[in-house]
Design an enzyme around this catalytic site. Structure first.
Site, PDB file in Angstrom:
ATOM      1  N   ASP A  32       0.854  -1.192   0.000  1.00 51.85           N
ATOM      2  CA  ASP A  32       0.000   0.000   0.000  1.00 51.85           C
ATOM      3  C   ASP A  32       0.890   1.242   0.000  1.00 51.85           C
ATOM      4  O   ASP A  32       2.099   1.161   0.224  1.00 51.85           O
ATOM      5  CB  ASP A  32      -0.908   0.018   1.258  1.00 51.85           C
ATOM      6  CG  ASP A  32      -2.190   0.844   1.047  1.00 51.85           C
ATOM      7  OD1 ASP A  32      -2.074   2.057   0.792  1.00 51.85           O
ATOM      8  OD2 ASP A  32      -3.285   0.275   1.144  1.00 51.85           O
ATOM      9  N   TYR A 148     -16.048   6.651 -10.947  1.00 49.02           N
ATOM     10  CA  TYR A 148     -15.573   5.520 -10.129  1.00 49.02           C
ATOM     11  C   TYR A 148     -16.168   4.207 -10.668  1.00 49.02           C
ATOM     12  O   TYR A 148     -15.466   3.207 -10.833  1.00 49.02           O
ATOM     13  CB  TYR A 148     -15.977   5.775  -8.670  1.00 49.02           C
ATOM     14  CG  TYR A 148     -15.779   4.609  -7.735  1.00 49.02           C
ATOM     15  CD1 TYR A 148     -14.512   4.251  -7.277  1.00 49.02           C
ATOM     16  CD2 TYR A 148     -16.872   3.860  -7.292  1.00 49.02           C
ATOM     17  CE1 TYR A 148     -14.343   3.175  -6.415  1.00 49.02           C
ATOM     18  CE2 TYR A 148     -16.710   2.794  -6.427  1.00 49.02           C
ATOM     19  CZ  TYR A 148     -15.441   2.449  -5.995  1.00 49.02           C
ATOM     20  OH  TYR A 148     -15.285   1.385  -5.138  1.00 49.02           O
ATOM     21  N   GLU A 190     -14.972   9.004   4.215  1.00 49.29           N
ATOM     22  CA  GLU A 190     -15.779   8.047   4.982  1.00 49.29           C
ATOM     23  C   GLU A 190     -17.111   7.749   4.291  1.00 49.29           C
ATOM     24  O   GLU A 190     -17.634   8.557   3.546  1.00 49.29           O
ATOM     25  CB  GLU A 190     -16.017   8.570   6.414  1.00 49.29           C
ATOM     26  CG  GLU A 190     -16.835   9.830   6.547  1.00 49.29           C
ATOM     27  CD  GLU A 190     -16.031  11.120   6.355  1.00 49.29           C
ATOM     28  OE1 GLU A 190     -14.977  11.080   5.711  1.00 49.29           O
ATOM     29  OE2 GLU A 190     -16.501  12.172   6.832  1.00 49.29           O
ATOM     30  N   LYS A 199     -21.326  11.446  13.580  1.00 49.49           N
ATOM     31  CA  LYS A 199     -22.175  12.621  13.817  1.00 49.49           C
ATOM     32  C   LYS A 199     -23.030  12.421  15.066  1.00 49.49           C
ATOM     33  O   LYS A 199     -23.193  13.346  15.870  1.00 49.49           O
ATOM     34  CB  LYS A 199     -23.091  12.870  12.604  1.00 49.49           C
ATOM     35  CG  LYS A 199     -22.329  13.381  11.375  1.00 49.49           C
ATOM     36  CD  LYS A 199     -23.287  13.575  10.196  1.00 49.49           C
ATOM     37  CE  LYS A 199     -22.543  13.942   8.923  1.00 49.49           C
ATOM     38  NZ  LYS A 199     -23.423  14.192   7.788  1.00 49.49           N
TER      39      LYS A 199
END
Ligand code: NAD
Length: 316
Positions: A32, A148, A190, A199
């Protein structure tokens, strides 16, 4: 003992996969740009490097592997992939990684896993939030709603064409919203489950939790442990067509938020605001995987969200 390479092992799914492969007694080489964010990798060997660089990829695969898991991608949640701001990087970076991997491995005997995505499915089949169509055979004619998704579809075809012409031994999964502990929960990349937990954890009684869009958009979420069981089944099978790996327990994002609010025991409201939401509805169609691999998920969303919530709470 198998020799296994995990590309993208610093990320959420890759790190969990390394843990599982190590528990099973394999020799694991992790690759990575970065180490995992939330725990030390258990890989035997962690190579930091950029898979967009052909020299790095060629050097990596001088050593033969029995299995290669290709999970590296430039990706994130709706706030990263649906704003349009990162389109060029997403397409270039992920395509470059996959081009390097297939070309370098074209005469290899390794079994290669490629992680595609539910984002490849056509936008028009996911307009009805309550009845999205995501069966594997609905992918074409193609019209993903994000770059994507287009890159994932291109790369599926890249792996399939290298299998056809060079005998690459491939397995392809289309993941549908995999979630669980040790994943990004802040910073812009995220995904909804972790973002909602964060949240709610940070809110005080009487506050409103901001949810992008009307909140009526639906998704299904698969717990990481179940995802990895399905990947293992796929790798141990001779199925070489792309398969959905996801949950069929569909929920609206407002209901997911209500679930998390209930877990918190707080008195909170929901405020729906403008934001990138992607398609109106998406849910894994598991008929083909049930037929070919006799696999279906059975971990209820509520249970997975409890585990994610307590992990995010320990981090915030
Ligand atoms: P992630 O972003 O946590 O992990 C991806 C990893 O790839 C990151 O650690 C990143 O540093 C690494 N990477 C990116 N560019 C690289 C490069 N040039 N060289 C080396 N490493 C590089 O994502 P994830 O959630 O673990 O997803 C893993 C794979 O599964 C990805 O391919 C993703 O597109 C796919 N997928 C995930 C989901 C999901 O819900 N998590 C859904 C559909 C598909």
């Amino acid at each position: 003992m198998k020799k296994i390479a995990v590309l993208g092992a610093g990320g959420f799914i890759g790190n969990h996969l390394v843990n599982k492969l190590k528990l099973e007694g394999n020799y694991v080489t992790a690759v990575d740009l970065k180490h995992p964010e939330f725990e030390q990798s258990k890989a035997d060997n962690f190579k930091i490097g950029d898979l967009r660089e052909k020299d790095f990829v060629q050097e990596l695969f001088v050593e033969p592997f029995d299995e290669v898991y290709q999970l590296a991608a430039d990706m994130g949640g709706a706030g990263y992939v649906f704003t349009g701001e990162h389109d060029a990087d997403i397409m270039h970076n992920s395509a470059q990684i996959n081009l390097n991997v297939v070309e370098t491995l074209k005469s290899s005997q390794a079994k290669i896993f490629y992680s595609s995505s539910a984002c490849i499915y056509p936008e028009e089949n996911q307009k009805d939030a309550l009845n999205p169509i995501c069966s594997e055979d609905s992918a074409f004619p193609a019209n993903p709603d994000s770059e994507y998704g287009w890159e994932k579809l291109f790369s599926e075809r890249l792996y399939l064409s290298y299998a056809r012409n060079y005998g690459l031994d491939i397995r392809i999964a289309r993941f549908h919203n995999i979630f669980g502990p040790n994943g990004t929960f802040q910073g812009g990349r995220e995904k909804a489950p972790a973002a909602i937990c964060r949240k709610v954890i940070l809110a005080k009684d009487g506050d409103s939790i901001e949810v992008w869009g009307s909140g009526a958009q639906t998704r299904s979420f698969l717990y990481i442990d179940e995802c990895l069981q399905a990947v293992e089944k796929l790798m141990n099978s001779d199925v070489r067509v792309p398969l959905n790996i996801g949950s069929s327990e569909m929920i609206s994002i407002n209901d997911l938020t209500r679930m998390v609010i209930q877990l918190s025991g707080k008195n909170l409201n929901i405020k729906n605001i403008d934001g990138p939401i992607g398609v109106n509805g998406r849910c894994s169609d598991n008929q083909l995987i049930a037929k070919l691999l006799s696999w279906q998920p059975n971990y209820p969303l509520q249970k997975g969200m409890e585990s994610l919530y307590s992990w995010v709470k320990s981090q915030v």
